[in-house]
Motif scaffolding. Structure first.
Motif, PDB file in Angstrom:
ATOM      1  N   ASP A   1       3.604  15.753  -2.694  1.00  0.00           N
ATOM      2  CA  ASP A   1       2.412  15.012  -3.119  1.00  0.00           C
ATOM      3  C   ASP A   1       2.416  13.523  -2.811  1.00  0.00           C
ATOM      4  OD1 ASP A   1       1.496  17.407  -4.229  1.00  0.00           O
ATOM      5  OD2 ASP A   1       2.477  17.001  -6.141  1.00  0.00           O
ATOM      6  N   VAL A   2       3.491  12.999  -2.204  1.00  0.00           N
ATOM      7  CA  VAL A   2       3.580  11.557  -1.964  1.00  0.00           C
ATOM      8  C   VAL A   2       3.790  11.295  -0.476  1.00  0.00           C
ATOM      9  CG1 VAL A   2       4.841   9.434  -2.500  1.00  0.00           C
ATOM     10  CG2 VAL A   2       4.544  11.170  -4.262  1.00  0.00           C
ATOM     11  N   ASP A   3       3.069  10.292   0.027  1.00  0.00           N
ATOM     12  CA  ASP A   3       3.221   9.861   1.413  1.00  0.00           C
ATOM     13  C   ASP A   3       3.512   8.371   1.404  1.00  0.00           C
ATOM     14  OD1 ASP A   3       3.065   9.985   4.302  1.00  0.00           O
ATOM     15  OD2 ASP A   3       1.128   8.973   4.104  1.00  0.00           O
ATOM     16  N   VAL A   4       4.662   7.993   1.975  1.00  0.00           N
ATOM     17  CA  VAL A   4       5.038   6.588   2.101  1.00  0.00           C
ATOM     18  C   VAL A   4       5.099   6.290   3.593  1.00  0.00           C
ATOM     19  CG1 VAL A   4       6.804   4.849   1.632  1.00  0.00           C
ATOM     20  CG2 VAL A   4       6.378   6.665  -0.034  1.00  0.00           C
ATOM     21  N   SER A   5       4.353   5.256   4.019  1.00  0.00           N
ATOM     22  CA  SER A   5       4.348   4.905   5.436  1.00  0.00           C
ATOM     23  C   SER A   5       4.294   3.383   5.585  1.00  0.00           C
ATOM     24  CB  SER A   5       3.160   5.552   6.152  1.00  0.00           C
ATOM     25  OG  SER A   5       1.942   5.085   5.604  1.00  0.00           O
ATOM     26  N   VAL A   6       4.641   2.941   6.784  1.00  0.00           N
ATOM     27  CA  VAL A   6       4.613   1.519   7.111  1.00  0.00           C
ATOM     28  C   VAL A   6       3.866   1.363   8.422  1.00  0.00           C
ATOM     29  CG1 VAL A   6       6.010  -0.511   7.678  1.00  0.00           C
ATOM     30  CG2 VAL A   6       6.808   1.092   5.941  1.00  0.00           C
ATOM     31  N   ALA A   7       2.933   0.415   8.455  1.00  0.00           N
ATOM     32  CA  ALA A   7       2.194   0.131   9.682  1.00  0.00           C
ATOM     33  C   ALA A   7       1.770  -1.333   9.671  1.00  0.00           C
ATOM     34  CB  ALA A   7       0.963   1.026   9.794  1.00  0.00           C
ATOM     35  N   ASP A   8       2.009  -1.999  10.778  1.00  0.00           N
ATOM     36  CA  ASP A   8       1.570  -3.385  10.971  1.00  0.00           C
ATOM     37  C   ASP A   8       2.009  -4.309   9.834  1.00  0.00           C
ATOM     38  OD1 ASP A   8       0.252  -2.652  13.356  1.00  0.00           O
ATOM     39  OD2 ASP A   8      -1.500  -1.987  12.205  1.00  0.00           O
ATOM     40  N   GLY A   9       3.261  -4.154   9.393  1.00  0.00           N
ATOM     41  CA  GLY A   9       3.802  -5.041   8.365  1.00  0.00           C
ATOM     42  C   GLY A   9       3.306  -4.768   6.960  1.00  0.00           C
ATOM     43  N   THR A  10       2.722  -3.590   6.747  1.00  0.00           N
ATOM     44  CA  THR A  10       2.201  -3.234   5.422  1.00  0.00           C
ATOM     45  C   THR A  10       2.764  -1.886   4.994  1.00  0.00           C
ATOM     46  OG1 THR A  10       0.155  -4.429   5.879  1.00  0.00           O
ATOM     47  CG2 THR A  10       0.117  -2.895   4.045  1.00  0.00           C
ATOM     48  N   LEU A  11       3.229  -1.824   3.748  1.00  0.00           N
ATOM     49  CA  LEU A  11       3.716  -0.592   3.142  1.00  0.00           C
ATOM     50  C   LEU A  11       2.534   0.109   2.487  1.00  0.00           C
ATOM     51  CD1 LEU A  11       5.997   1.252   1.944  1.00  0.00           C
ATOM     52  CD2 LEU A  11       6.038  -0.348   0.020  1.00  0.00           C
ATOM     53  N   HIS A  12       2.382   1.410   2.765  1.00  0.00           N
ATOM     54  CA  HIS A  12       1.307   2.204   2.181  1.00  0.00           C
ATOM     55  C   HIS A  12       1.921   3.333   1.361  1.00  0.00           C
ATOM     56  CE1 HIS A  12      -1.603   0.242   4.823  1.00  0.00           C
ATOM     57  NE2 HIS A  12      -0.725   0.411   5.798  1.00  0.00           N
ATOM     58  N   ILE A  13       1.472   3.462   0.112  1.00  0.00           N
ATOM     59  CA  ILE A  13       1.914   4.543  -0.762  1.00  0.00           C
ATOM     60  C   ILE A  13       0.673   5.322  -1.176  1.00  0.00           C
ATOM     61  CG2 ILE A  13       3.067   5.187  -2.909  1.00  0.00           C
ATOM     62  CD1 ILE A  13       4.476   2.439  -2.808  1.00  0.00           C
ATOM     63  N   LYS A  14       0.690   6.640  -0.922  1.00  0.00           N
ATOM     64  CA  LYS A  14      -0.421   7.504  -1.308  1.00  0.00           C
ATOM     65  C   LYS A  14       0.147   8.687  -2.080  1.00  0.00           C
ATOM     66  CE  LYS A  14      -3.169   6.343   2.717  1.00  0.00           C
ATOM     67  NZ  LYS A  14      -3.807   6.826   3.936  1.00  0.00           N
ATOM     68  N   ALA A  15      -0.556   9.092  -3.133  1.00  0.00           N
ATOM     69  CA  ALA A  15      -0.103  10.229  -3.930  1.00  0.00           C
ATOM     70  C   ALA A  15      -1.309  11.050  -4.367  1.00  0.00           C
ATOM     71  CB  ALA A  15       0.669   9.749  -5.160  1.00  0.00           C
ATOM     72  N   GLU A  16      -1.103  12.347  -4.482  1.00  0.00           N
ATOM     73  CA  GLU A  16      -2.117  13.274  -4.981  1.00  0.00           C
ATOM     74  C   GLU A  16      -1.610  13.809  -6.318  1.00  0.00           C
ATOM     75  OE1 GLU A  16      -5.079  14.172  -3.560  1.00  0.00           O
ATOM     76  OE2 GLU A  16      -4.711  12.744  -1.930  1.00  0.00           O
ATOM     77  N   ARG A  17      -2.463  13.747  -7.307  1.00  0.00           N
ATOM     78  CA  ARG A  17      -2.081  14.218  -8.639  1.00  0.00           C
ATOM     79  C   ARG A  17      -2.975  15.400  -9.027  1.00  0.00           C
ATOM     80  NH1 ARG A  17       0.367  11.623 -12.904  1.00  0.00           N
ATOM     81  NH2 ARG A  17       0.256   9.685 -11.756  1.00  0.00           N
ATOM     82  N   GLU A  18      -2.333  16.432  -9.558  1.00  0.00           N
ATOM     83  CA  GLU A  18      -3.081  17.572 -10.063  1.00  0.00           C
ATOM     84  C   GLU A  18      -2.399  18.055 -11.333  1.00  0.00           C
ATOM     85  OE1 GLU A  18      -3.958  22.130  -8.752  1.00  0.00           O
ATOM     86  OE2 GLU A  18      -4.174  20.590  -7.209  1.00  0.00           O
TER      87      GLU A  18
END
Length: 138
Positions: A54-71
């Motif tokens: 349920d969690v996606d951690v990525s890095v692009a262009d000097g920015t950390l992105h955290i995405k999560a899906e909750r159910e």
């Protein structure tokens, strides 16, 4: 070392992005960020989530992105009947990485409902004092 008392562009734009995407009513991801030596540490509260699914951690262009899906689902069976409730939604946050951080050095771990992301930054050379430059006359 990055000065965390200053706002990064992603920090300023995050509430605007959430407003434009219409997710201000959605629960936000609670995060804390601080420097631990030369590493930026970002901790996000994500209880009850399977980090592998349920969690996606990525890095692009000097920015950390955290995405999560909750159910979340719950069922109640009793003599008076049956009741089922569910809640679901997406959570996301973006954080600027410190200068000199390399995408391949970013690591993430999950324990007791807390996602921790570490982004080491390159050691910066200490600033030298002011040096006066002499002007040559031709």
């Amino acid at each position: 070392m990055a000065d965390l008392n200053k706002w990064a562009p992603s920090d300023v734009l995050e509430p605007i992005r959430r407003f434009l995407e219409g997710d201000l009513t959605m629960p936000s991801m609670r995060v804390e960020q601080f420097m631990d030596g030369n590493a930026l540490v970002v901790r996000a509260e994500l209880p009850g989530i399977d980090p592998e699914k349920d969690v996606d951690v990525s890095v692009a262009d000097g920015t950390l992105h955290i995405k999560a899906e909750r159910e979340e689902k719950s069922e109640h069976k009793g003599k008076s009947g049956y009741r089922s409730e569910f809640r679901y939604g997406s959570l996301s946050r973006s954080v600027s990485l410190p200068p000199g951080a390399r995408e391949e050095d970013v690591t993430a771990s999950y324990k007791d409902g807390v996602l921790e992301v570490r982004a080491p930054a390159a050691e910066q050379a200490p600033a030298t004092g002011t040096r006066k430059i002499q002007i040559d006359r031709s």
